[in-house]
Design a protein around this motif. Structure first.
Motif, PDB file in Angstrom:
ATOM      1  N   ALA A  98     -23.760  14.447 -18.764  1.00  9.99           N
ATOM      2  CA  ALA A  98     -23.467  15.433 -19.813  1.00  9.99           C
ATOM      3  C   ALA A  98     -24.620  15.416 -20.811  1.00  9.99           C
ATOM      4  O   ALA A  98     -25.357  14.435 -20.924  1.00  9.99           O
ATOM      5  CB  ALA A  98     -22.156  15.102 -20.514  1.00  9.99           C
ATOM      6  N   HIS A  99     -24.775  16.502 -21.531  1.00 12.04           N
ATOM      7  CA  HIS A  99     -25.821  16.530 -22.553  1.00 12.04           C
ATOM      8  C   HIS A  99     -25.353  17.361 -23.732  1.00 12.04           C
ATOM      9  O   HIS A  99     -24.479  18.222 -23.613  1.00 12.04           O
ATOM     10  CB  HIS A  99     -27.139  17.085 -21.999  1.00 12.04           C
ATOM     11  CG  HIS A  99     -27.066  18.496 -21.508  1.00 12.04           C
ATOM     12  ND1 HIS A  99     -27.021  19.590 -22.342  1.00 12.04           N
ATOM     13  CD2 HIS A  99     -27.024  19.003 -20.252  1.00 12.04           C
ATOM     14  CE1 HIS A  99     -26.971  20.694 -21.630  1.00 12.04           C
ATOM     15  NE2 HIS A  99     -26.963  20.371 -20.353  1.00 12.04           N
TER      16      HIS A  99
ATOM     17  N   LEU B  64     -11.976  18.718 -11.861  1.00 10.89           N
ATOM     18  CA  LEU B  64     -11.349  19.677 -12.775  1.00 10.89           C
ATOM     19  C   LEU B  64     -10.894  19.024 -14.072  1.00 10.89           C
ATOM     20  O   LEU B  64     -10.337  19.690 -14.939  1.00 10.89           O
ATOM     21  CB  LEU B  64     -10.152  20.339 -12.080  1.00 10.89           C
ATOM     22  CG  LEU B  64     -10.495  21.104 -10.798  1.00 10.89           C
ATOM     23  CD1 LEU B  64      -9.214  21.547 -10.091  1.00 10.89           C
ATOM     24  CD2 LEU B  64     -11.385  22.302 -11.095  1.00 10.89           C
ATOM     25  N   GLY B  65     -11.143  17.715 -14.210  1.00 10.27           N
ATOM     26  CA  GLY B  65     -10.743  16.981 -15.406  1.00 10.27           C
ATOM     27  C   GLY B  65     -11.911  16.780 -16.356  1.00 10.27           C
ATOM     28  O   GLY B  65     -12.655  17.729 -16.660  1.00 10.27           O
ATOM     29  N   PRO B  66     -12.127  15.540 -16.828  1.00  8.39           N
ATOM     30  CA  PRO B  66     -13.172  15.294 -17.822  1.00  8.39           C
ATOM     31  C   PRO B  66     -14.586  15.597 -17.363  1.00  8.39           C
ATOM     32  O   PRO B  66     -15.468  15.788 -18.204  1.00  8.39           O
ATOM     33  CB  PRO B  66     -13.006  13.791 -18.121  1.00  8.39           C
ATOM     34  CG  PRO B  66     -11.592  13.482 -17.786  1.00  8.39           C
ATOM     35  CD  PRO B  66     -11.276  14.353 -16.611  1.00  8.39           C
ATOM     36  N   THR B  67     -14.829  15.635 -16.052  1.00  8.18           N
ATOM     37  CA  THR B  67     -16.177  15.945 -15.573  1.00  8.18           C
ATOM     38  C   THR B  67     -16.356  17.425 -15.239  1.00  8.18           C
ATOM     39  O   THR B  67     -17.360  17.804 -14.625  1.00  8.18           O
ATOM     40  CB  THR B  67     -16.521  15.097 -14.326  1.00  8.18           C
ATOM     41  OG1 THR B  67     -15.590  15.407 -13.274  1.00  8.18           O
ATOM     42  CG2 THR B  67     -16.448  13.611 -14.641  1.00  8.18           C
ATOM     43  N   TRP B  68     -15.405  18.271 -15.642  1.00 10.17           N
ATOM     44  CA  TRP B  68     -15.505  19.693 -15.325  1.00 10.17           C
ATOM     45  C   TRP B  68     -16.776  20.310 -15.886  1.00 10.17           C
ATOM     46  O   TRP B  68     -17.326  21.253 -15.298  1.00 10.17           O
ATOM     47  CB  TRP B  68     -14.284  20.452 -15.851  1.00 10.17           C
ATOM     48  CG  TRP B  68     -14.503  21.940 -15.842  1.00 10.17           C
ATOM     49  CD1 TRP B  68     -14.635  22.765 -16.920  1.00 10.17           C
ATOM     50  CD2 TRP B  68     -14.660  22.791 -14.683  1.00 10.17           C
ATOM     51  NE1 TRP B  68     -14.859  24.058 -16.514  1.00 10.17           N
ATOM     52  CE2 TRP B  68     -14.875  24.103 -15.146  1.00 10.17           C
ATOM     53  CE3 TRP B  68     -14.638  22.566 -13.312  1.00 10.17           C
ATOM     54  CZ2 TRP B  68     -15.065  25.178 -14.287  1.00 10.17           C
ATOM     55  CZ3 TRP B  68     -14.834  23.640 -12.444  1.00 10.17           C
ATOM     56  CH2 TRP B  68     -15.042  24.924 -12.936  1.00 10.17           C
TER      57      TRP B  68
ATOM     58  N   ARG C 221     -21.712  22.950 -25.145  1.00  6.96           N
ATOM     59  CA  ARG C 221     -20.339  22.645 -24.790  1.00  6.96           C
ATOM     60  C   ARG C 221     -19.922  21.336 -25.449  1.00  6.96           C
ATOM     61  O   ARG C 221     -20.732  20.401 -25.532  1.00  6.96           O
ATOM     62  CB  ARG C 221     -20.193  22.507 -23.271  1.00  6.96           C
ATOM     63  CG  ARG C 221     -20.611  23.741 -22.497  1.00  6.96           C
ATOM     64  CD  ARG C 221     -20.523  23.503 -20.994  1.00  6.96           C
ATOM     65  NE  ARG C 221     -19.167  23.209 -20.574  1.00  6.96           N
ATOM     66  CZ  ARG C 221     -18.282  24.135 -20.261  1.00  6.96           C
ATOM     67  NH1 ARG C 221     -18.606  25.429 -20.321  1.00  6.96           N
ATOM     68  NH2 ARG C 221     -17.076  23.813 -19.863  1.00  6.96           N
ATOM     69  N   PRO C 222     -18.696  21.240 -25.941  1.00 11.84           N
ATOM     70  CA  PRO C 222     -18.253  19.973 -26.524  1.00 11.84           C
ATOM     71  C   PRO C 222     -18.240  18.880 -25.460  1.00 11.84           C
ATOM     72  O   PRO C 222     -17.820  19.107 -24.323  1.00 11.84           O
ATOM     73  CB  PRO C 222     -16.838  20.282 -27.029  1.00 11.84           C
ATOM     74  CG  PRO C 222     -16.393  21.465 -26.224  1.00 11.84           C
ATOM     75  CD  PRO C 222     -17.630  22.262 -25.940  1.00 11.84           C
ATOM     76  N   VAL C 223     -18.730  17.712 -25.824  1.00 12.07           N
ATOM     77  CA  VAL C 223     -18.734  16.559 -24.927  1.00 12.07           C
ATOM     78  C   VAL C 223     -17.822  15.507 -25.525  1.00 12.07           C
ATOM     79  O   VAL C 223     -18.148  14.882 -26.543  1.00 12.07           O
ATOM     80  CB  VAL C 223     -20.157  16.005 -24.731  1.00 12.07           C
ATOM     81  CG1 VAL C 223     -20.130  14.749 -23.858  1.00 12.07           C
ATOM     82  CG2 VAL C 223     -21.065  17.068 -24.108  1.00 12.07           C
TER      83      VAL C 223
END
Length: 319
Positions: free
Chosen positions: A299-300, A110-114, A183-185
Motif C-alpha cells: 500500500a502507499h 476483497l477485505g483489507p487488501t482490496w 486512498r485511505p490506508v
C-alpha cells in the motif's frame, strides 16, 4: 474475427458481472463461455473453487473451456498481470484473433487488501489493451462490500447483464485518474504497538539485516528472502530518488511482518508504478515492480510528511 459484444472492437473489452444469485452468474457466464468455444476462441475460467464448480457443472458436456486455478492466478496483482500478459501474447502468437476469460478476485482480496486489487482492476484496462481480449470479472453482491462495488464501477467500463446485454458504468473513470486518487490506508493492527525497529536514513544492508533478524521463525525461508529483497529495493529507491530523510519502521506479529519506508518526496509520477514493468527508465520503476511481486500486500500514501510505502509479508489481516 471477434464475436459477440467484442465484434468490431480492437483492444480490451473489460466487463464486470455483479450478480445476486448463482443463477444470475450462470446466466451470464455459460453463454459467454459457450459462445467463445463455438467461435473457436481460446476460452478460460479463472474462478474460485465454489463458483468455478458451479460453472463447470452448468456447461454442456465436452465444452472445451480451459479452467485455470483462480487461487494460483490471483495470488498477487502484479503476478496476475505478468501471467496474463504472457498468456495473451502466446495465444496471439499462435494465431488467436479473439480470447475470452471470466475470473474473480479471491475472497481474501476483497477485505483489507482490496486496495491493491482495485488498482489491478484499473490498471488492466491499459495493461491488456494490446490484445483482443474480452473478459468478465465476477462479483457476488450478496457478500461484497458496497465500497468494493463502487470501485468495481469505477474500474470497469461496463457491466454484463443476465439477459445477455451490457450496461455502461456511470461511475467509470480513466485508469490513470483512478490510480492517482489518494486512498485511505488503514493501519495494520500490529502497528498499534511501537515498531520493533526504527531507522533513519538506513543503508539497504541495515534494513535487510533488520528484516532478516525479525523474520526468523515467523516466515518460511523463501517468503522471508523475498521480503528482504523487497525491503532492499524500496529503501534503495528512497535513498536514490526520494527526498531525505528516509525512515524505515518494522513491526512483527506472530504470522507476518509489516514495514514502512517513507521519504520527504511525492513518490513516483507513473500511476502504473509497481503494477507494470517500467520500460522507460522511470526512477525506481523496476524496484517497485519487483517489490509488488515479493510481498503479500503493498500500500502507499502521501501526506504532509511525504510518501510512504507499506509492505506486508506473511498473512495480511483478514478484517
Amino acid at each position: 474475427m471477434r464475436t459477440g459484444r467484442a465484434a468490431g472492437r480492437t483492444g480490451y473489452l473489460h466487463e464486470a458481472v455483479c450478480y445476486g444469485s448463482d443463477e444470475e452468474l450462470l446466466a451470464v457466464a455459460v453463454p459467454f463461455l459457450v459462445g467463445g468455444v463455438e467461435a473457436g476462441e481460446p476460452t478460460f475460467v479463472a474462478l474460485g473453487e465454489r463458483t468455478g464448480g458451479l460453472v463447470r457443472s452448468a456447461l454442456p458436456a465436452e465444452t472445451k473451456v480451459e479452467f485455470l486455478t483462480g487461487g494460483d492466478v490471483y495470488g498477487r496483482p502484479t503476478a496476475a498481470i505478468r501471467m496474463y500478459r504472457q498468456l495473451l501474447a502466446d495465444l496471439v502468437a499462435d494465431g488467436a484473433t479473439a480470447i475470452r476469460i471470466i475470473g474473480e478476485v479471491p475472497t481474501a482480496g476483497l477485505g483489507p487488501t482490496w486496495d491493491w486489487w482495485a488498482r489491478y482492476e484499473a490498471a488492466i484496462n491499459h495493461a491488456y489493451d494490446d490484445w483482443p481480449l474480452w473478459s468478465m470479472c465476477a462479483y457476488d453482491t450478496r457478500t461484497v462490500r458496497s465500497s468494493v462495488l463502487a470501485d468495481v464501477a469505477a474500474t470497469h467500463p461496463c457491466f454484463a447483464t443476465a439477459d445477455g446485454g451490457q450496461l455502461p458504468s456511470a461511475g467509470y473513470v480513466a485508469p490513470e485518474t483512478f490510480l492517482r486518487r489518494e486512498r485511505p490506508v488503514l493501519p495494520d493492527p500490529i502497528q498499534a504497538a511501537p515498531p520493533l525497529v526504527e531507522l533513519a536514513d538506513p543503508t539497504a544492508a541495515q534494513a535487510r539485516a533488520a528484516v532478516h533478524g525479525a523474520g526468523q521463525g515467523r516466515l518460511p525461508g523463501d517468503e522471508l528472502d523475498d521480503f528482504v529483497v523487497a525491503i532492499s529495493e524500496v529503501v534503495t529507491n528512497g535513498l536514490r530518488h526520494g527526498r531525505p530523510p528516509v525512515r524505515f519502521r518494522l513491526w512483527a506479529g506472530a504470522d507476518r511482518l509489516v514495514a514502512t519506508v517513507s521519504d520527504g518526496g511525492t513518490g513516483p509520477d507513473d500511476p502504473y508504478a509497481g503494477l507494470l514493468p517500467c520500460g522507460d527508465g522511470a526512477p525506481g520503476g523496476l524496484g517497485l515492480w519487483i517489490t509488488h511481486q515479493s510481498c503479500n500486500h503493498v500500500a502507499h500514501y502521501r501526506d504532509a510528511d511525504g510518501f510512504t510505502l507499506r509492505l506486508t509479508a506473511g498473512r495480511p489481516p483478514l478484517s
